[in-house]
Design a protein around this motif. Structure first.
Motif, PDB file in Angstrom:
ATOM      1  N   ASN A   2       0.767  -1.262   0.096  1.00  0.00           N
ATOM      2  CA  ASN A   2      -0.063  -0.048   0.140  1.00  0.00           C
ATOM      3  C   ASN A   2       0.935   1.179   0.139  1.00  0.00           C
ATOM      4  N   GLY A   3       2.178   1.159  -0.154  1.00  0.00           N
ATOM      5  CA  GLY A   3       2.863   2.316  -0.170  1.00  0.00           C
ATOM      6  C   GLY A   3       3.092   2.948   1.071  1.00  0.00           C
ATOM      7  N   GLU A   4       3.127   2.266   2.338  1.00  0.00           N
ATOM      8  CA  GLU A   4       3.581   2.660   3.413  1.00  0.00           C
ATOM      9  C   GLU A   4       4.945   3.245   3.476  1.00  0.00           C
ATOM     10  N   PRO A   5       5.156   4.576   4.102  1.00  0.00           N
ATOM     11  CA  PRO A   5       6.310   5.010   4.148  1.00  0.00           C
ATOM     12  C   PRO A   5       7.723   4.420   4.989  1.00  0.00           C
ATOM     13  N   ASN A   6       7.124   3.723   6.124  1.00  0.00           N
ATOM     14  CA  ASN A   6       8.071   3.231   7.177  1.00  0.00           C
ATOM     15  C   ASN A   6       8.224   1.765   6.833  1.00  0.00           C
ATOM     16  N   VAL A   7       8.693   1.485   5.833  1.00  0.00           N
ATOM     17  CA  VAL A   7       9.038  -0.175   5.610  1.00  0.00           C
ATOM     18  C   VAL A   7      10.398  -0.147   4.877  1.00  0.00           C
ATOM     19  N   ILE A  12      10.469  -4.929   1.699  1.00  0.00           N
ATOM     20  CA  ILE A  12       9.831  -4.712   0.711  1.00  0.00           C
ATOM     21  C   ILE A  12      10.171  -5.708  -0.355  1.00  0.00           C
ATOM     22  N   GLU A  13      11.460  -6.102  -0.698  1.00  0.00           N
ATOM     23  CA  GLU A  13      11.983  -7.049  -1.423  1.00  0.00           C
ATOM     24  C   GLU A  13      11.590  -8.593  -1.248  1.00  0.00           C
ATOM     25  N   ARG A  14      11.584  -8.921   0.247  1.00  0.00           N
ATOM     26  CA  ARG A  14      11.052  -9.901   0.451  1.00  0.00           C
ATOM     27  C   ARG A  14       9.532 -10.273   0.431  1.00  0.00           C
ATOM     28  N   VAL A  15       8.812  -9.281   0.472  1.00  0.00           N
ATOM     29  CA  VAL A  15       7.210  -9.244   0.229  1.00  0.00           C
ATOM     30  C   VAL A  15       7.022  -9.373  -1.228  1.00  0.00           C
ATOM     31  N   ARG A  16       7.735  -8.658  -2.060  1.00  0.00           N
ATOM     32  CA  ARG A  16       7.563  -8.877  -3.571  1.00  0.00           C
ATOM     33  C   ARG A  16       7.890 -10.236  -4.086  1.00  0.00           C
ATOM     34  N   GLN A  17       8.970 -10.967  -3.455  1.00  0.00           N
ATOM     35  CA  GLN A  17       9.410 -12.266  -3.911  1.00  0.00           C
ATOM     36  C   GLN A  17       8.245 -13.358  -3.415  1.00  0.00           C
ATOM     37  N   ALA A  18       7.718 -12.918  -2.250  1.00  0.00           N
ATOM     38  CA  ALA A  18       6.595 -13.808  -1.948  1.00  0.00           C
ATOM     39  C   ALA A  18       5.351 -13.591  -2.867  1.00  0.00           C
TER      40      ALA A  18
END
Length: 329
Positions: A2-7, A12-18
């Motif tokens: 959702n584009g949250e700033p404090n990540v 982010i990369e791990r979530v994209r891979q999942a």
């Protein structure tokens, strides 16, 4: 997601891979439960016929505006059937659309459908709301038809046939406005209604072809024809070509259509601004959805005369183009 700033970048990369590994697709219904404003980011678009070139162009413009707002458009055709119109609106509401852009069934306005839509932002397209407090966006049909009349009168035409619905028939508000605008200009030129052949209640291009062919064979023959819709224009083109009169009787049609310039001669039309109508309809709907509570307004969009040849054929008795003032009584 959702584009949250404090990540962190690593997270982010791990979530994209999942996401890629699981082929995950977001569930919009679940997202709606979380979304604070309760919006579904969807709009409903309902008109008579989505296959019509004008409706398709309007839809495209609405989609462009919706894209900028990350909103999807669900579109459907009602085929001028009030019961189908009601069912589709109820379907839209069941999907919890944020707003509806409605081209009603020939101006009849299925009140059961409109009652069902209470509380949902609504904009009328191509028709003025009757007894419904809603914004409307439509072509200035009377002025557009008046342009056609002025154009033909300026070329010297006096016997001009009208092909299309009249105010007393079919409940078609737009066609009625075209009839009034056209007849008003002819009346200003001193031409009485009894001198104007009127062909109405034409179901489609084939019935228009048949009636126009009968008119030009029976006499006294008109020197020009104004068609108030694309079906009538198609019928006029066929009738004149079949009778060898496509270069001797002028034609001006209301509504542009694909390849109109490829006919012999090219078809002169009063073109509606489909892009402008769609854009303004979407802007008004989003404004209402964002909380604008001003009085409902009707937005009349000008139409444009496109000269291509068929509407520039002069009556054989006219040796020169008269001034407009010369034809006004």
């Amino acid at each position: 997601m959702n584009g949250e700033p404090n990540v962190s970048a690593a997270t982010i990369e791990r979530v994209r891979q999942a996401i890629e590994r699981l082929r995950y697709q977001p569930n919009p219904d679940a997202a709606n439960l979380k979304r604070a404003n309760g919006r579904t980011l969807t709009l409903g678009f309902l008109v008579e016929n989505l296959a019509d070139p004008f409706s398709a162009a309007v839809l495209r413009a609405i989609e462009e505006e919706a894209w900028d707002r990350k909103t999807a458009v669900i579109s459907a055709s009602h085929g001028c059937d009030p019961e189908r119109e009601l069912q589709i609106i109820n379907n839209f509401l069941g999907r919890r659309v944020d707003g509806i852009i409605l081209g009603p069934a020939k101006g009849r306005h299925s009140f059961r459908a409109l009652e069902a839509a209470q509380g949902t932002s609504l904009v009328f397209l191509g028709a003025l709301p009757m007894g419904v407090p809603a914004d409307a966006v439509t072509t200035d049909n009377a002025a557009g038809a008046g342009q056609a009349a002025d154009h033909l009168l300026g070329l010297g035409h006096r016997r001009i046939a009208y092909c299309g619905a009249v105010p007393a028939s079919a409940g078609d508000v737009a066609a009625g406005e075209r009839y009034r605008g056209f007849m008003a200009k002819l009346g200003q030129a001193g031409i009485t209604s009894s001198d104007i052949p009127v062909l109405q209640n034409l179901r489609d291009a084939e019935s228009a072809r048949h009636e126009i062919a009968r008119l030009i064979r029976s006499g006294p023959r008109p020197t020009a024809i104004f068609t108030a819709g694309s079906a009538g224009t198609a019928g006029a083109i066929k009738a004149l070509r079949e009778n060898g009169m496509n270069n001797s009787i002028a034609v001006v049609g209301f509504d542009d259509f694909p390849h109109a310039d490829l006919a012999d001669p090219g078809i002169t039309v009063i073109a509606q601004d489909a892009e402008g109508i769609g854009r303004i309809a979407a802007e008004r709907l989003f404004a209402r959805m964002d909380g604008f509570s001003g009085e409902p307004a009707t937005h009349l969009i000008p139409a444009t005369l496109k000269e291509r040849g068929s509407g520039e054929i002069r009556p054989r008795s006219a040796s020169r183009r008269p001034s407009v003032s010369a034809g006004i009584s």
